[in-house]
Design a protein around this motif. Sequence first.
Motif, mmCIF file in Angstrom:
data_model
loop_
_atom_site.group_PDB
_atom_site.id
_atom_site.type_symbol
_atom_site.label_atom_id
_atom_site.label_comp_id
_atom_site.label_asym_id
_atom_site.label_seq_id
_atom_site.Cartn_x
_atom_site.Cartn_y
_atom_site.Cartn_z
ATOM 1 N N PRO A 105 0.818 -1.218 0.000
ATOM 2 C CA PRO A 105 0.000 0.000 0.000
ATOM 3 C C PRO A 105 0.847 1.262 0.000
ATOM 4 O O PRO A 105 2.076 1.215 0.077
ATOM 5 N N SER A 106 0.175 2.397 -0.080
ATOM 6 C CA SER A 106 0.873 3.686 -0.057
ATOM 7 C C SER A 106 1.474 3.938 1.314
ATOM 8 O O SER A 106 1.053 3.374 2.330
ATOM 9 N N ASP A 216 -7.776 -2.703 -4.855
ATOM 10 C CA ASP A 216 -7.104 -2.476 -6.137
ATOM 11 C C ASP A 216 -6.555 -1.058 -6.275
ATOM 12 O O ASP A 216 -5.932 -0.721 -7.277
ATOM 13 N N GLY A 217 -6.783 -0.222 -5.253
ATOM 14 C CA GLY A 217 -6.311 1.155 -5.304
ATOM 15 C C GLY A 217 -7.215 2.092 -6.080
ATOM 16 O O GLY A 217 -6.974 3.288 -6.148
ATOM 17 N N TYR A 268 -7.661 1.598 -0.613
ATOM 18 C CA TYR A 268 -6.456 0.823 -0.285
ATOM 19 C C TYR A 268 -5.985 0.010 -1.490
ATOM 20 O O TYR A 268 -6.787 -0.461 -2.300
ATOM 21 N N SER A 269 -4.655 -0.174 -1.583
ATOM 22 C CA SER A 269 -4.077 -0.943 -2.682
ATOM 23 C C SER A 269 -3.229 -2.078 -2.135
ATOM 24 O O SER A 269 -2.324 -1.859 -1.324
ATOM 25 N N GLY A 270 -3.534 -3.312 -2.569
ATOM 26 C CA GLY A 270 -2.721 -4.460 -2.195
ATOM 27 C C GLY A 270 -3.328 -5.298 -1.094
ATOM 28 O O GLY A 270 -4.523 -5.203 -0.785
ATOM 29 N N GLN A 311 -0.778 -9.708 -5.309
ATOM 30 C CA GLN A 311 -0.041 -8.517 -4.885
ATOM 31 C C GLN A 311 0.706 -7.875 -6.051
ATOM 32 O O GLN A 311 0.662 -6.657 -6.247
ATOM 33 N N VAL A 314 -1.731 -6.286 -8.661
ATOM 34 C CA VAL A 314 -2.312 -5.017 -8.210
ATOM 35 C C VAL A 314 -1.263 -3.902 -8.237
ATOM 36 O O VAL A 314 -1.526 -2.784 -8.694
ATOM 37 N N ALA A 315 -0.062 -4.210 -7.748
ATOM 38 C CA ALA A 315 0.998 -3.190 -7.699
ATOM 39 C C ALA A 315 1.403 -2.719 -9.091
ATOM 40 O O ALA A 315 1.828 -1.571 -9.264
ATOM 41 N N GLY A 317 -0.617 -2.231 -11.470
ATOM 42 C CA GLY A 317 -1.712 -1.467 -12.050
ATOM 43 C C GLY A 317 -2.734 -2.310 -12.772
ATOM 44 O O GLY A 317 -3.666 -1.787 -13.388
ATOM 45 N N GLY A 319 -4.950 -4.297 -11.447
ATOM 46 C CA GLY A 319 -6.189 -4.516 -10.701
ATOM 47 C C GLY A 319 -6.302 -5.934 -10.176
ATOM 48 O O GLY A 319 -5.411 -6.774 -10.373
#
Length: 447
Positions: A105-106, A216-217, A268-270, A311, A314-315, A317, A319
């Motif tokens: 995540p960020s 997926d951000g 959230y991402s990841g 992971q 998703v990272a 891009g 999805g």
Amino acid sequence: MFQKILIANRGEIALRVLRACKELGIQTVVVHSTADADAMHVRLADESVCIGPPPSRDSYLNIHQIVAACEITGADAVHPGYGFLSENAKFADILAAHNITFIGPSGDHIRIMGDKIEAKRTAKRLGIPVVPGSDGAVTEEKEAKRIAAEIGYPVIIKASAGGGGRGMKVAHTEADLEVALQTARSEAGAAFGDDAVYIEKYLQKPRHIEVQVFGDGFGRGVHFGERDCSLQRRHQKVWEEANSPALNAEERSRIGSICATAIADLGYSGAGTIEFLYENGEFYFIEMNTRLQVEHPVTEAITGIDLVHEQIRVASGGGLSVKQEDIKFNGHAIECRINAEDPRAFTPSPGTITHFHTPGGLGIRVDSGVYSGYRIPPYYDSLIGKLIVHGRNRVECMMRLRRALDEFVVDGIKTTLPLFRDLVGNADIANGDYDIHWLEKYLAKEE
């Protein structure tokens, strides 16, 4: 998709990530200390870079050395595994500044969830049920007494920046509270450089239930079910299983949906894990881990989905590869953490493994980076492998686990295998009748 991923970790998790990268056709770089020059992941990686001497602060926690390794090798992404820098917001920010993708995540989300007080506020805002307690840090004894009286004794005092049981004290009466508050603050300051603490209601016989989530951000989130991590020693997980023997289908669906919606709303991402205490049919948020968990294989076993692949996807891009309705739960899985420790005293047992034989057969998985002749260094975590067993139901899973433990051989060092051989024959464990205090009481009886 990434061209080359640097794995900023060691041991079984480094090997786990390396295997996922190879399956995706991605080149791998591993970093290692001088103590890990002969490690399995170093031998199997496409490239390796030594980043320092054995102490973690000089190697696996050395951000500048890791960034330099990325630049030298041309790695365009970093997978942090778990532990070390996996929840370090500064590390994520520095990688971003160097146009290197952090597979996680960020930095902002890591910061929010890394602060237990802010994490609780955020969880409450997102509709996640929380444990009754203070809204923020508590510094004055008078304020602590007022909050404790409102929510009722016993209460637990926790370090805001804490983990692993440090900076955590229980007060059963008002007379206990002053000492507990001072001790918790002192421990928190020494361990984390931050003496902020907060107060929560102390649940008597809860289970530790965690929900695996992914975002997926872009505002979409899913859950991959829950894991029961209630068998713990000194707040460290020992045995994990999915699904939890304590939950029914309705409870499972309810808490999963709450968590998936929250992750979507957070943007959230990841991968992430939202952890709860569960008692009398109610869930109470305790923390969120913004990384892959040690126990992720039990979720993979019952869903058939590779979480590390997810992971990386998703990272990059790409999805999420699945929608919630695509995720199906099949059977039951249990993971036992095999540590290089005395099975009774739990003291570390570094040394040379003279014989290493893993079990096999249907439904058996062993994640480990050790081998016969490998010397376990004394500098790092004592985890040497994870035994993951899957069956069509919990009964079949337990029988398969019993058989697998009988086949597992590690000679030359002491391990926790004897403990699991005892546990698998225990009636409470067979019935799924245990809470977070069960193992401590069981071990106390055995002494």
